[in-house]
Design an enzyme around this catalytic site. Structure first.
Site, short mmCIF file in Angstrom:
data_model
loop_
_atom_site.label_atom_id
_atom_site.label_comp_id
_atom_site.label_asym_id
_atom_site.label_seq_id
_atom_site.Cartn_x
_atom_site.Cartn_y
_atom_site.Cartn_z
N LYS A 46 9.22 12.02 -63.73
CA LYS A 46 9.41 13.29 -63.05
C LYS A 46 8.74 14.44 -63.81
O LYS A 46 8.49 15.51 -63.26
CB LYS A 46 10.91 13.62 -62.95
CG LYS A 46 11.75 12.64 -62.23
CD LYS A 46 13.24 13.12 -62.30
CE LYS A 46 14.18 12.08 -61.76
NZ LYS A 46 15.60 12.48 -61.99
N GLY A 47 8.52 14.22 -65.09
CA GLY A 47 8.16 15.32 -66.00
C GLY A 47 6.94 16.13 -65.63
O GLY A 47 6.85 17.30 -65.99
N GLU A 102 -0.06 13.75 -66.79
CA GLU A 102 1.14 13.46 -67.59
C GLU A 102 1.66 14.73 -68.23
O GLU A 102 0.89 15.59 -68.66
CB GLU A 102 0.76 12.49 -68.72
CG GLU A 102 1.05 11.04 -68.41
CD GLU A 102 2.52 10.66 -68.62
OE1 GLU A 102 3.42 11.53 -68.50
OE2 GLU A 102 2.76 9.48 -68.90
N ASP A 103 2.97 14.82 -68.32
CA ASP A 103 3.60 15.96 -69.00
C ASP A 103 3.42 15.88 -70.51
O ASP A 103 3.06 16.84 -71.16
CB ASP A 103 5.09 16.03 -68.64
CG ASP A 103 5.81 14.71 -68.84
OD1 ASP A 103 5.15 13.67 -69.07
OD2 ASP A 103 7.06 14.69 -68.75
N ASP A 106 4.05 10.91 -76.20
CA ASP A 106 4.86 10.88 -77.42
C ASP A 106 4.48 9.62 -78.21
O ASP A 106 3.46 9.62 -78.90
CB ASP A 106 6.33 10.91 -76.98
CG ASP A 106 7.32 11.01 -78.11
OD1 ASP A 106 7.00 11.65 -79.13
OD2 ASP A 106 8.42 10.44 -78.00
N LYS A 134 2.18 14.83 -78.78
CA LYS A 134 2.79 14.85 -80.12
C LYS A 134 2.12 13.75 -80.94
O LYS A 134 2.64 12.64 -81.05
CB LYS A 134 4.30 14.62 -80.01
CG LYS A 134 5.02 15.73 -79.27
CD LYS A 134 6.52 15.71 -79.50
CE LYS A 134 7.19 14.72 -78.58
NZ LYS A 134 8.67 14.86 -78.60
N PHE A 155 11.74 17.69 -80.24
CA PHE A 155 12.05 17.37 -78.86
C PHE A 155 11.84 18.61 -77.99
O PHE A 155 12.35 19.69 -78.30
CB PHE A 155 13.46 16.81 -78.69
CG PHE A 155 13.58 16.06 -77.40
CD1 PHE A 155 13.12 14.75 -77.30
CD2 PHE A 155 14.09 16.68 -76.26
CE1 PHE A 155 13.18 14.06 -76.09
CE2 PHE A 155 14.16 16.00 -75.05
CZ PHE A 155 13.71 14.69 -74.97
N ASP A 162 12.64 17.30 -69.72
CA ASP A 162 14.10 17.36 -69.68
C ASP A 162 14.73 16.83 -70.96
O ASP A 162 14.11 16.09 -71.73
CB ASP A 162 14.62 16.50 -68.54
CG ASP A 162 14.47 15.01 -68.83
OD1 ASP A 162 13.34 14.59 -69.14
OD2 ASP A 162 15.47 14.28 -68.78
P1 IMP Z 1 6.27 7.96 -74.73
O1 IMP Z 1 7.09 7.86 -75.99
O2 IMP Z 1 4.88 8.49 -75.05
O3 IMP Z 1 6.27 6.68 -73.99
O4 IMP Z 1 6.96 9.05 -73.83
C1 IMP Z 1 7.82 8.61 -72.86
C2 IMP Z 1 8.45 9.66 -72.06
O5 IMP Z 1 9.48 10.21 -72.86
C3 IMP Z 1 7.60 10.83 -71.62
O6 IMP Z 1 6.88 10.58 -70.44
C4 IMP Z 1 8.69 11.84 -71.39
O7 IMP Z 1 9.28 11.63 -70.12
C5 IMP Z 1 9.68 11.51 -72.48
N1 IMP Z 1 9.48 12.38 -73.65
C6 IMP Z 1 8.83 12.13 -74.80
N2 IMP Z 1 8.91 13.16 -75.63
C7 IMP Z 1 9.63 14.10 -74.98
C8 IMP Z 1 10.06 15.42 -75.30
O8 IMP Z 1 9.80 15.98 -76.38
N3 IMP Z 1 10.79 16.05 -74.35
C9 IMP Z 1 11.11 15.50 -73.15
N4 IMP Z 1 10.72 14.28 -72.81
C10 IMP Z 1 9.99 13.59 -73.71
MG MG Z 2 6.81 11.68 -68.47
#
Ligand code: IMP
Ligand code: MG
Length: 178
Positions: A46-47, A102-103, A106, A134, A155, A162
């Site tokens: 959703k982000g 993508e939002d 991480d 990040k 975070f 969210d």
């Molecule tokens: P990934 O760790 O790169 O797989 O990130 C997975 C998902 O975790 C992202 O698409 C976001 O939905 C969520 N996410 C990661 N870091 C943050 C953050 O700092 N705030 C909010 N959501 C996050």
């Molecule tokens: Mg996301």
């Protein structure tokens, strides 16, 4: 309404004005790169809903839109390595010029999964547009073609992001103390 005692403390990291400036620049770059073409923007829910909504208003291209919703197992703020599709695409991807919206990247697990999922469907081209990265948290390498902001290992909430489904509607991107 009563304030909950457990409300985490928030600090603004990127203001709505900064975000608008950055999204306009990304839109301008996309417009140049996709001039005369009709890319398919695939928004990862959703982000990325707010980022997508602003980006497509600024981009001045005949884009088409699709949505994919993926989920990591568990509710933790640390996404695990297992990602699955919760809601799939509605348009064919084969032969299309696809831009993933993508939002945040991480650890990279989610984005790497989405890129792999789309690549298997044989798009003509596949690029990645990310509002926030990040990099110090990365576990899987992800090649970002269009990047808005580099953020510290905090975070983040707001502008679509969210914490337990809250704060997506904040106009700024803020850090919270967990
Ligand atoms: P990934 O760790 O790169 O797989 O990130 C997975 C998902 O975790 C992202 O698409 C976001 O939905 C969520 N996410 C990661 N870091 C943050 C953050 O700092 N705030 C909010 N959501 C996050
Ligand atoms: Mg996301």
């Amino acid at each position: 309404m009563e304030e909950e005692d457990s409300e985490p403390e928030r600090k603004v990291l990127f203001t709505s004005r900064q975000i608008e400036g950055t999204v306009r620049k990304l839109a301008e770059k996309l417009k140049q790169d996709y001039q005369g073409r009709c890319p398919l923007f695939v928004s990862v829910l959703k982000g990325s809903f707010m980022f997508l909504a602003d980006l497509v208003r600024f981009v001045e291209l005949p884009v088409e839109l699709d949505f994919i919703r993926v989920s990591s197992y568990g509710q933790s703020t640390l996404s695990g390595g297992k990602v699955r599709v919760v809601h799939g695409l509605s348009l064919p991807v084969a032969g299309r010029e696809v831009v993933v919206i993508e939002d945040i990247v991480d650890t990279g697990y989610t984005t790497a999964f989405v890129i792999d999922y789309l690549r298997k469907r044989k798009p003509a081209s596949l690029k990645l547009c990310v509002l926030t990265s990040k990099p110090t948290r990365r576990i899987l390498p992800v090649n970002i073609d269009y990047l808005g902001f580099t953020a510290p290992d905090k975070f983040l909430v707001g502008y679509g992001l969210d914490y337990a489904e809250k704060f997506r509607n904040l106009p700024d991107i803020c850090t919270i103390e967990e």
